[in-house]
Design a protein around this motif. Structure first.
Motif, short mmCIF file in Angstrom:
data_model
loop_
_atom_site.label_atom_id
_atom_site.label_comp_id
_atom_site.label_asym_id
_atom_site.label_seq_id
_atom_site.Cartn_x
_atom_site.Cartn_y
_atom_site.Cartn_z
N VAL A 1 0.92 -1.29 0.05
CA VAL A 1 -0.04 -0.02 0.00
C VAL A 1 0.95 1.10 -0.18
N GLN A 2 0.42 2.34 -1.00
CA GLN A 2 1.30 3.45 -1.14
C GLN A 2 0.17 4.63 -0.62
N LEU A 3 0.84 5.58 0.19
CA LEU A 3 -0.22 6.72 0.88
C LEU A 3 0.25 7.97 0.49
N GLN A 4 -0.60 8.64 0.05
CA GLN A 4 -0.27 10.20 -0.33
C GLN A 4 -1.41 11.24 0.32
N ALA A 5 -0.77 11.95 1.31
CA ALA A 5 -1.28 12.92 1.97
C ALA A 5 -1.72 14.20 1.44
N SER A 20 -6.63 14.99 3.41
CA SER A 20 -6.99 13.65 2.65
C SER A 20 -5.67 12.66 2.56
N CYS A 21 -6.01 11.51 2.30
CA CYS A 21 -4.85 10.44 2.40
C CYS A 21 -5.32 9.30 1.06
N THR A 22 -4.85 9.34 0.09
CA THR A 22 -5.32 8.60 -0.84
C THR A 22 -4.27 7.27 -1.01
N ALA A 23 -5.14 6.26 -1.00
CA ALA A 23 -4.30 4.88 -0.84
C ALA A 23 -4.20 4.17 -2.08
N SER A 24 -3.01 3.85 -2.62
CA SER A 24 -3.11 2.68 -3.71
C SER A 24 -2.60 1.32 -3.18
N ILE A 32 -6.04 -1.24 8.60
CA ILE A 32 -6.67 -0.12 9.46
C ILE A 32 -5.71 1.25 8.81
N PHE A 33 -6.18 2.14 8.78
CA PHE A 33 -5.46 3.40 8.23
C PHE A 33 -5.54 4.62 9.59
N GLY A 34 -4.53 5.18 9.66
CA GLY A 34 -4.43 5.94 10.79
C GLY A 34 -3.95 7.37 10.32
N TRP A 35 -4.10 8.50 11.42
CA TRP A 35 -3.51 9.46 11.24
C TRP A 35 -2.49 9.80 12.29
N PHE A 36 -1.51 10.28 12.29
CA PHE A 36 -0.49 10.58 13.15
C PHE A 36 -0.04 12.06 13.15
N ARG A 37 0.38 12.64 14.15
CA ARG A 37 1.21 14.10 14.05
C ARG A 37 2.31 14.25 14.94
N GLN A 38 3.00 14.81 14.18
CA GLN A 38 4.38 15.36 15.09
C GLN A 38 4.67 16.84 14.85
N ALA A 39 4.77 17.15 16.10
CA ALA A 39 5.11 18.84 16.35
C ALA A 39 6.65 18.87 16.50
N PRO A 40 7.31 20.14 16.23
CA PRO A 40 8.48 20.20 16.34
C PRO A 40 8.88 19.99 17.95
N ALA A 96 -1.00 6.89 7.57
CA ALA A 96 -0.26 5.36 7.81
C ALA A 96 -1.33 4.42 7.69
N GLY A 97 -0.84 3.18 7.42
CA GLY A 97 -1.67 1.90 7.29
C GLY A 97 -1.17 0.73 8.00
N ARG A 98 -1.71 -0.18 8.25
CA ARG A 98 -1.19 -1.22 9.14
C ARG A 98 -2.38 -2.49 8.72
N ILE A 99 -1.78 -3.86 8.76
CA ILE A 99 -2.72 -4.64 8.63
C ILE A 99 -3.48 -4.97 9.96
#
Length: 118
Positions: A1-5, A20-24, A32-40, A96-99
């Protein structure tokens, strides 16, 4: 799976954004698809996730009142609607994605910057 945010940007406090996150790939039903974030200067944190089918959702407790994660089955796209944004929401957001059988996310998108001005 490839993901494009996509969908990040600059928004004022109290505003909204939809990421948006487009998956191929071929097989999503066991993912399962998730969103994560990272602040400085901070560690990456979990934001929300959605099982592809059925669309079962999970949210970080501190964020759930302001977020909605969803997916468009036909477009193979996962969305994160964020409302009432605060400066502390400023971060790079990753999809991100995981099985289902694994706790590890094995596919990551490139990240999209969200900046909330005060």
């Amino acid at each position: 799976v490839q993901l494009q945010a996509s969908g990040g940007g600059l928004v004022q406090t109290g505003g909204s954004l939809r990421l948006s996150c487009t998956a191929s790939g071929r097989t999503f039903s066991n993912r399962i698809f998730g969103w994560f974030r990272q602040a400085p200067g901070k560690e990456r944190e979990f934001v929300a996730s959605i099982r592809w089918n059925p669309a079962l959702t999970k949210y970080a407790d501190s964020l759930k009142d302001r977020l909605t994660i969803s997916r468009d089955y036909a477009k193979k796209t996962i969305y994160l609607q964020m409302n009432s944004l605060k400066p502390e929401d400023t971060a790079v957001y990753y999809c991100a994605g995981r099985i289902l059988a694994s706790n590890e996310y094995d596919a990551w998108g490139q990240g999209t910057q969200v900046t909330v001005s005060s």
